[in-house]
Write a protein that holds these residues in place. Sequence first.
Motif, PDB file in Angstrom:
ATOM      1  N   LEU A  95      32.097  37.398  32.874  1.00 58.17           N
ATOM      2  CA  LEU A  95      33.492  37.253  33.294  1.00 58.17           C
ATOM      3  C   LEU A  95      34.415  38.167  32.497  1.00 58.17           C
ATOM      4  O   LEU A  95      35.398  38.691  33.037  1.00 58.17           O
ATOM      5  CB  LEU A  95      33.935  35.794  33.140  1.00 58.17           C
ATOM      6  N   GLY A  96      34.100  38.350  31.207  1.00 56.77           N
ATOM      7  CA  GLY A  96      34.913  39.282  30.436  1.00 56.77           C
ATOM      8  C   GLY A  96      34.815  40.700  30.959  1.00 56.77           C
ATOM      9  O   GLY A  96      35.813  41.428  31.041  1.00 56.77           O
ATOM     10  N   LEU A  97      33.608  41.117  31.350  1.00 52.06           N
ATOM     11  CA  LEU A  97      33.428  42.455  31.918  1.00 52.06           C
ATOM     12  C   LEU A  97      34.142  42.594  33.257  1.00 52.06           C
ATOM     13  O   LEU A  97      34.817  43.607  33.522  1.00 52.06           O
ATOM     14  CB  LEU A  97      31.936  42.741  32.070  1.00 52.06           C
ATOM     15  N   LEU A  98      34.027  41.574  34.108  1.00 51.28           N
ATOM     16  CA  LEU A  98      34.721  41.623  35.401  1.00 51.28           C
ATOM     17  C   LEU A  98      36.236  41.621  35.233  1.00 51.28           C
ATOM     18  O   LEU A  98      36.960  42.280  35.986  1.00 51.28           O
ATOM     19  CB  LEU A  98      34.300  40.417  36.258  1.00 51.28           C
ATOM     20  N   THR A  99      36.715  40.885  34.260  1.00 53.95           N
ATOM     21  CA  THR A  99      38.163  40.851  34.013  1.00 53.95           C
ATOM     22  C   THR A  99      38.672  42.228  33.621  1.00 53.95           C
ATOM     23  O   THR A  99      39.751  42.662  34.053  1.00 53.95           O
ATOM     24  CB  THR A  99      38.484  39.834  32.908  1.00 53.95           C
ATOM     25  N   LEU A 100      37.909  42.933  32.823  1.00 53.43           N
ATOM     26  CA  LEU A 100      38.304  44.293  32.441  1.00 53.43           C
ATOM     27  C   LEU A 100      38.289  45.247  33.626  1.00 53.43           C
ATOM     28  O   LEU A 100      39.189  46.077  33.788  1.00 53.43           O
ATOM     29  CB  LEU A 100      37.366  44.812  31.347  1.00 53.43           C
ATOM     30  N   LEU A 101      37.272  45.143  34.459  1.00 53.38           N
ATOM     31  CA  LEU A 101      37.138  46.075  35.583  1.00 53.38           C
ATOM     32  C   LEU A 101      38.138  45.783  36.691  1.00 53.38           C
ATOM     33  O   LEU A 101      38.720  46.711  37.270  1.00 53.38           O
ATOM     34  CB  LEU A 101      35.704  46.023  36.131  1.00 53.38           C
ATOM     35  N   ALA A 102      38.323  44.512  37.005  1.00 48.79           N
ATOM     36  CA  ALA A 102      39.198  44.142  38.124  1.00 48.79           C
ATOM     37  C   ALA A 102      40.638  43.946  37.706  1.00 48.79           C
ATOM     38  O   ALA A 102      41.515  43.795  38.564  1.00 48.79           O
ATOM     39  CB  ALA A 102      38.678  42.855  38.782  1.00 48.79           C
ATOM     40  N   ARG A 103      40.933  43.910  36.399  1.00 43.99           N
ATOM     41  CA  ARG A 103      42.285  43.666  35.891  1.00 43.99           C
ATOM     42  C   ARG A 103      42.861  42.382  36.474  1.00 43.99           C
ATOM     43  O   ARG A 103      44.022  42.330  36.887  1.00 43.99           O
ATOM     44  CB  ARG A 103      43.204  44.848  36.217  1.00 43.99           C
ATOM     45  N   SER A 104      42.048  41.368  36.561  1.00 38.39           N
ATOM     46  CA  SER A 104      42.427  40.131  37.238  1.00 38.39           C
ATOM     47  C   SER A 104      42.674  39.024  36.222  1.00 38.39           C
ATOM     48  O   SER A 104      41.807  38.705  35.403  1.00 38.39           O
ATOM     49  CB  SER A 104      41.319  39.712  38.216  1.00 38.39           C
ATOM     50  N   LYS A 105      43.879  38.445  36.288  1.00 42.96           N
ATOM     51  CA  LYS A 105      44.177  37.291  35.448  1.00 42.96           C
ATOM     52  C   LYS A 105      43.406  36.053  35.903  1.00 42.96           C
ATOM     53  O   LYS A 105      43.108  35.172  35.095  1.00 42.96           O
ATOM     54  CB  LYS A 105      45.675  36.994  35.480  1.00 42.96           C
ATOM     55  N   ALA A 106      43.107  35.979  37.196  1.00 45.14           N
ATOM     56  CA  ALA A 106      42.380  34.816  37.715  1.00 45.14           C
ATOM     57  C   ALA A 106      41.001  34.712  37.072  1.00 45.14           C
ATOM     58  O   ALA A 106      40.548  33.618  36.720  1.00 45.14           O
ATOM     59  CB  ALA A 106      42.253  34.914  39.236  1.00 45.14           C
ATOM     60  N   LEU A 107      40.327  35.848  36.915  1.00 43.34           N
ATOM     61  CA  LEU A 107      39.016  35.822  36.263  1.00 43.34           C
ATOM     62  C   LEU A 107      39.142  35.410  34.799  1.00 43.34           C
ATOM     63  O   LEU A 107      38.261  34.737  34.247  1.00 43.34           O
ATOM     64  CB  LEU A 107      38.354  37.194  36.364  1.00 43.34           C
ATOM     65  N   GLY A 108      40.241  35.806  34.165  1.00 43.67           N
ATOM     66  CA  GLY A 108      40.482  35.342  32.800  1.00 43.67           C
ATOM     67  C   GLY A 108      40.663  33.838  32.733  1.00 43.67           C
ATOM     68  O   GLY A 108      40.210  33.191  31.774  1.00 43.67           O
ATOM     69  N   GLY A 109      41.283  33.259  33.782  1.00 43.22           N
ATOM     70  CA  GLY A 109      41.418  31.803  33.826  1.00 43.22           C
ATOM     71  C   GLY A 109      40.078  31.105  33.996  1.00 43.22           C
ATOM     72  O   GLY A 109      39.835  30.043  33.400  1.00 43.22           O
ATOM     73  N   VAL A 110      39.192  31.690  34.824  1.00 44.61           N
ATOM     74  CA  VAL A 110      37.855  31.109  34.987  1.00 44.61           C
ATOM     75  C   VAL A 110      37.076  31.172  33.669  1.00 44.61           C
ATOM     76  O   VAL A 110      36.383  30.223  33.276  1.00 44.61           O
ATOM     77  CB  VAL A 110      37.092  31.839  36.109  1.00 44.61           C
ATOM     78  N   ALA A 111      37.208  32.301  32.969  1.00 50.12           N
ATOM     79  CA  ALA A 111      36.544  32.423  31.663  1.00 50.12           C
ATOM     80  C   ALA A 111      37.070  31.393  30.681  1.00 50.12           C
ATOM     81  O   ALA A 111      36.315  30.871  29.841  1.00 50.12           O
ATOM     82  CB  ALA A 111      36.749  33.834  31.117  1.00 50.12           C
ATOM     83  N   LEU A 112      38.343  31.081  30.779  1.00 48.22           N
ATOM     84  CA  LEU A 112      38.929  30.053  29.905  1.00 48.22           C
ATOM     85  C   LEU A 112      38.255  28.698  30.121  1.00 48.22           C
ATOM     86  O   LEU A 112      37.960  27.965  29.160  1.00 48.22           O
ATOM     87  CB  LEU A 112      40.434  29.956  30.171  1.00 48.22           C
ATOM     88  N   LEU A 113      37.974  28.364  31.377  1.00 45.21           N
ATOM     89  CA  LEU A 113      37.311  27.091  31.667  1.00 45.21           C
ATOM     90  C   LEU A 113      35.895  27.054  31.074  1.00 45.21           C
ATOM     91  O   LEU A 113      35.481  26.040  30.485  1.00 45.21           O
ATOM     92  CB  LEU A 113      37.261  26.866  33.179  1.00 45.21           C
ATOM     93  N   PHE A 114      35.146  28.133  31.215  1.00 44.79           N
ATOM     94  CA  PHE A 114      33.791  28.163  30.651  1.00 44.79           C
ATOM     95  C   PHE A 114      33.819  28.145  29.122  1.00 44.79           C
ATOM     96  O   PHE A 114      32.918  27.601  28.478  1.00 44.79           O
ATOM     97  CB  PHE A 114      33.034  29.386  31.159  1.00 44.79           C
ATOM     98  N   ALA A 115      34.852  28.749  28.537  1.00 38.38           N
ATOM     99  CA  ALA A 115      34.978  28.708  27.076  1.00 38.38           C
ATOM    100  C   ALA A 115      35.235  27.277  26.596  1.00 38.38           C
ATOM    101  O   ALA A 115      34.716  26.865  25.543  1.00 38.38           O
ATOM    102  CB  ALA A 115      36.110  29.635  26.626  1.00 38.38           C
ATOM    103  N   ILE A 152      43.316  42.818  25.302  1.00 40.95           N
ATOM    104  CA  ILE A 152      42.704  42.259  24.095  1.00 40.95           C
ATOM    105  C   ILE A 152      41.981  40.956  24.425  1.00 40.95           C
ATOM    106  O   ILE A 152      40.862  40.693  23.952  1.00 40.95           O
ATOM    107  CB  ILE A 152      43.777  42.034  23.010  1.00 40.95           C
ATOM    108  N   GLY A 153      42.619  40.115  25.253  1.00 36.67           N
ATOM    109  CA  GLY A 153      41.990  38.850  25.631  1.00 36.67           C
ATOM    110  C   GLY A 153      40.692  39.059  26.392  1.00 36.67           C
ATOM    111  O   GLY A 153      39.699  38.352  26.147  1.00 36.67           O
ATOM    112  N   ALA A 154      40.685  40.044  27.311  1.00 41.80           N
ATOM    113  CA  ALA A 154      39.458  40.300  28.078  1.00 41.80           C
ATOM    114  C   ALA A 154      38.329  40.796  27.174  1.00 41.80           C
ATOM    115  O   ALA A 154      37.162  40.417  27.343  1.00 41.80           O
ATOM    116  CB  ALA A 154      39.749  41.323  29.176  1.00 41.80           C
ATOM    117  N   VAL A 155      38.678  41.643  26.197  1.00 40.91           N
ATOM    118  CA  VAL A 155      37.657  42.133  25.259  1.00 40.91           C
ATOM    119  C   VAL A 155      37.117  40.980  24.412  1.00 40.91           C
ATOM    120  O   VAL A 155      35.905  40.894  24.144  1.00 40.91           O
ATOM    121  CB  VAL A 155      38.246  43.249  24.380  1.00 40.91           C
TER     122      VAL A 155
END
Length: 250
Positions: free
Chosen positions: A184-204, A106-109
């Motif tokens: 980053l949201g698309l990459l987070t969904l594809l790679a299932r990576s929490k790290a990419l979600g953290g990077v997206a958090l910084l840009f947000a 849900i967070g990645a979407v």
Amino acid sequence: MMEMKTCPQCGNENRPESRFCARCGAVLEAQAPPPQPTAPAAAPPTAPPPAQPLPAAAPYPQATATPPATPPYSQAVAAPAAAARPPVAPPMARAAGKTRGAAFWIGAVIILVAGVLILISTFMSWGTGPRGYLSLSGWDWFDIGRSGGGTSGDIVNPFFVYSEGYPVFTGLCSLIAGGLLAFLGLLTLLARSKALGGVALLFAIFALGMAVTNLTTILRTEGITLGVGMYLFLVFSFMGLVGGGMSLSG
């Protein structure tokens, strides 16, 4: 005491060494010494009787519960060593460990949707003048900054406009922030990576800071009201922040 010789004729007692009777002169016969008691001959040693076999011990009563079978010594020694080694997860278990919870998805979407809507907000009205005139979008602010106009003391460039004490981040900044969040949201969904979600958090967080700055400037300007684009920029920058946090915790 010495045994005396008795005369067989007159019964006179004579010395043991006398050969004739001192009374009647009869010849004294040599008397055989009385038989000496002899010690009984020692019995020959007899062989010890053969050892009798011990009677078989009665078996102990069987327990009601059968005890568990004891493993061989080699297995008993190898058991602690095998237990000390960490279990190796099979390939399917390792693959399953990469799955994420519902909060992650849900967070990645949310990150992806927030980035797309921030992109759209760039081309919508950020502020509207009296009676709907002088409506400026984020891209209009980019054109103003790119033109490089302004008086002394103003800062005018494609990214930032600072004029008369009012700072505004142009549509180029919102375009970059929205594009990065969507990517980053698309990459987070594809790679299932929490790290990419953290990077997206910084840009947000960066996008939300720009939206709050622009919101403050528009509210301080007389005769200017907030446009739909600024509402979208503000709300979905915050939603990108929420989505980044959910992707990290999922």
